[in-house]
Design a protein around this motif. Sequence first.
Motif, PDB file in Angstrom:
ATOM      1  N   VAL A 229       0.967  -1.785  -0.271  1.00  0.00           N
ATOM      2  CA  VAL A 229      -0.094   0.390  -0.065  1.00  0.00           C
ATOM      3  C   VAL A 229       0.709   1.022  -0.073  1.00  0.00           C
ATOM      4  N   ILE A 230       0.837   1.710  -1.128  1.00  0.00           N
ATOM      5  CA  ILE A 230       2.178   3.896  -1.504  1.00  0.00           C
ATOM      6  C   ILE A 230       1.483   4.024  -1.225  1.00  0.00           C
ATOM      7  N   LEU A 231       1.486   5.078  -0.151  1.00  0.00           N
ATOM      8  CA  LEU A 231       0.691   6.183   0.084  1.00  0.00           C
ATOM      9  C   LEU A 231       2.165   7.557  -0.315  1.00  0.00           C
ATOM     10  N   ALA A 232       1.735   8.172  -0.591  1.00  0.00           N
ATOM     11  CA  ALA A 232       2.541   9.655  -0.555  1.00  0.00           C
ATOM     12  C   ALA A 232       1.446  11.368  -0.708  1.00  0.00           C
ATOM     13  N   ALA A 233       2.063  11.726   0.219  1.00  0.00           N
ATOM     14  CA  ALA A 233       0.804  12.973   0.408  1.00  0.00           C
ATOM     15  C   ALA A 233      -0.374  13.385   0.066  1.00  0.00           C
ATOM     16  N   GLY A 234      -0.836  12.144   0.713  1.00  0.00           N
ATOM     17  CA  GLY A 234      -2.544  11.783   1.330  1.00  0.00           C
ATOM     18  C   GLY A 234      -2.876  11.493   0.049  1.00  0.00           C
ATOM     19  N   LYS A 235      -1.956  10.836  -1.018  1.00  0.00           N
ATOM     20  CA  LYS A 235      -2.597   9.992  -2.114  1.00  0.00           C
ATOM     21  C   LYS A 235      -1.988   8.514  -1.659  1.00  0.00           C
ATOM     22  N   VAL A 236      -2.733   8.076  -2.598  1.00  0.00           N
ATOM     23  CA  VAL A 236      -2.752   6.324  -2.631  1.00  0.00           C
ATOM     24  C   VAL A 236      -2.358   5.775  -4.487  1.00  0.00           C
ATOM     25  N   CYS A 237      -1.453   4.793  -4.110  1.00  0.00           N
ATOM     26  CA  CYS A 237      -1.321   4.871  -5.101  1.00  0.00           C
ATOM     27  C   CYS A 237      -1.963   2.686  -6.086  1.00  0.00           C
ATOM     28  N   VAL A 238      -2.936   3.234  -6.795  1.00  0.00           N
ATOM     29  CA  VAL A 238      -3.481   1.755  -7.413  1.00  0.00           C
ATOM     30  C   VAL A 238      -3.288   1.455  -8.824  1.00  0.00           C
TER      31      VAL A 238
ATOM     32  N   THR B  38      -2.024 -17.222   0.179  1.00  0.00           N
ATOM     33  CA  THR B  38      -2.482 -15.691   2.400  1.00  0.00           C
ATOM     34  C   THR B  38      -1.315 -14.494   1.619  1.00  0.00           C
ATOM     35  N   VAL B  39      -2.002 -13.562   1.222  1.00  0.00           N
ATOM     36  CA  VAL B  39      -1.346 -12.846   1.251  1.00  0.00           C
ATOM     37  C   VAL B  39      -0.341 -11.347   2.497  1.00  0.00           C
ATOM     38  N   ARG B  40       0.675 -11.540   2.016  1.00  0.00           N
ATOM     39  CA  ARG B  40       1.222 -10.768   3.230  1.00  0.00           C
ATOM     40  C   ARG B  40       1.810  -9.000   2.555  1.00  0.00           C
ATOM     41  N   TRP B  41       1.083  -8.040   2.852  1.00  0.00           N
ATOM     42  CA  TRP B  41       1.156  -6.676   2.833  1.00  0.00           C
ATOM     43  C   TRP B  41       2.022  -5.579   4.149  1.00  0.00           C
ATOM     44  N   TRP B  42       2.680  -5.110   3.305  1.00  0.00           N
ATOM     45  CA  TRP B  42       3.829  -3.801   3.687  1.00  0.00           C
ATOM     46  C   TRP B  42       2.990  -2.477   3.056  1.00  0.00           C
ATOM     47  N   ALA B  43       3.136  -1.016   4.309  1.00  0.00           N
ATOM     48  CA  ALA B  43       3.253  -0.019   3.799  1.00  0.00           C
ATOM     49  C   ALA B  43       3.919   0.177   3.740  1.00  0.00           C
ATOM     50  N   MET B  44       4.231   1.352   2.266  1.00  0.00           N
ATOM     51  CA  MET B  44       5.812   1.810   1.391  1.00  0.00           C
ATOM     52  C   MET B  44       5.544   2.683   1.020  1.00  0.00           C
ATOM     53  N   ALA B  45       7.306   3.585   0.984  1.00  0.00           N
ATOM     54  CA  ALA B  45       6.855   4.434   1.260  1.00  0.00           C
ATOM     55  C   ALA B  45       7.911   4.488  -0.496  1.00  0.00           C
ATOM     56  N   VAL B  46       8.182   5.637  -1.699  1.00  0.00           N
ATOM     57  CA  VAL B  46       8.618   5.487  -2.800  1.00  0.00           C
ATOM     58  C   VAL B  46       9.566   6.574  -2.331  1.00  0.00           C
ATOM     59  N   VAL B  47      10.991   5.524  -3.345  1.00  0.00           N
ATOM     60  CA  VAL B  47      12.344   6.108  -2.985  1.00  0.00           C
ATOM     61  C   VAL B  47      12.602   6.534  -4.987  1.00  0.00           C
TER      62      VAL B  47
ATOM     63  N   ALA C  97     -10.409  -1.574   3.244  1.00  0.00           N
ATOM     64  CA  ALA C  97      -9.632  -1.992   5.317  1.00  0.00           C
ATOM     65  C   ALA C  97      -8.069  -1.676   5.104  1.00  0.00           C
ATOM     66  N   LEU C  98      -6.819  -1.802   3.638  1.00  0.00           N
ATOM     67  CA  LEU C  98      -5.850  -2.073   4.114  1.00  0.00           C
ATOM     68  C   LEU C  98      -5.210  -0.564   3.480  1.00  0.00           C
ATOM     69  N   VAL C  99      -6.371   0.149   2.968  1.00  0.00           N
ATOM     70  CA  VAL C  99      -5.393   1.268   2.677  1.00  0.00           C
ATOM     71  C   VAL C  99      -5.916   2.296   4.608  1.00  0.00           C
ATOM     72  N   ARG C 100      -6.915   1.948   4.197  1.00  0.00           N
ATOM     73  CA  ARG C 100      -7.327   2.796   6.307  1.00  0.00           C
ATOM     74  C   ARG C 100      -6.477   2.188   7.072  1.00  0.00           C
ATOM     75  N   GLU C 101      -5.866   1.305   7.089  1.00  0.00           N
ATOM     76  CA  GLU C 101      -4.893   0.474   8.268  1.00  0.00           C
ATOM     77  C   GLU C 101      -3.700   1.248   7.594  1.00  0.00           C
ATOM     78  N   ALA C 102      -2.907   1.526   6.299  1.00  0.00           N
ATOM     79  CA  ALA C 102      -2.309   2.404   6.527  1.00  0.00           C
ATOM     80  C   ALA C 102      -2.094   3.765   6.615  1.00  0.00           C
ATOM     81  N   LEU C 103      -2.780   3.990   6.158  1.00  0.00           N
ATOM     82  CA  LEU C 103      -3.454   5.006   6.085  1.00  0.00           C
ATOM     83  C   LEU C 103      -3.684   5.440   8.065  1.00  0.00           C
ATOM     84  N   ALA C 104      -3.665   4.768   9.185  1.00  0.00           N
ATOM     85  CA  ALA C 104      -3.705   4.729  10.308  1.00  0.00           C
ATOM     86  C   ALA C 104      -2.373   4.488  10.952  1.00  0.00           C
ATOM     87  N   SER C 105      -1.544   3.504  10.227  1.00  0.00           N
ATOM     88  CA  SER C 105      -0.554   3.223  10.620  1.00  0.00           C
ATOM     89  C   SER C 105       0.812   4.870  10.535  1.00  0.00           C
TER      90      SER C 105
END
Length: 135
Positions: free
Chosen positions: A14-23, A81-90, A123-131
């Motif tokens: 789940v890639i978040l940057a500046a209040g946006k998510v990449c889909v 089974t899918v494991r997920w991580w919050a991510m930041a763009v490099v 739900a994952l986007v909400r969780e990543a945002l809360a994290s």
Amino acid sequence: MSAFPRHVQAAGGVILAAGKVCVIHRPDYEDWSLPKGKLDEGESHEDAALREVHEETGLRCTLGAELSPQQYVDRKGRPKTVRWWAMAVVDDEGLTPSDEVDERRWIPVAEAEALLDYEHDRALVREALASADRA
């Protein structure tokens, strides 16, 4: 051949940057989802998550917090089974459209609820945002 289907292992981000998510848009499924994919032989979940995100978005990322995993039966009847991580763009190398992913969008997090096709993705986007808010 085994009587039981192979348990599929996958990973994504789940890639978040500046209040946006990449889909991403997947033309085979005609859906909007988050980038993920199956592990290669001997690959760790973390490495697979970073590789799949790069392949499906053109983004090189770093891992943040691990998010809740998903377990379900895939379209071929296999347990998955899918494991997920919050991510930041490099780095953004740009998306090369393919048969697997033909479009990438950065959308405001609030719009993800309407665009994403699956509740588990929302739900994952909400969780990543809360994290991210806790970090």
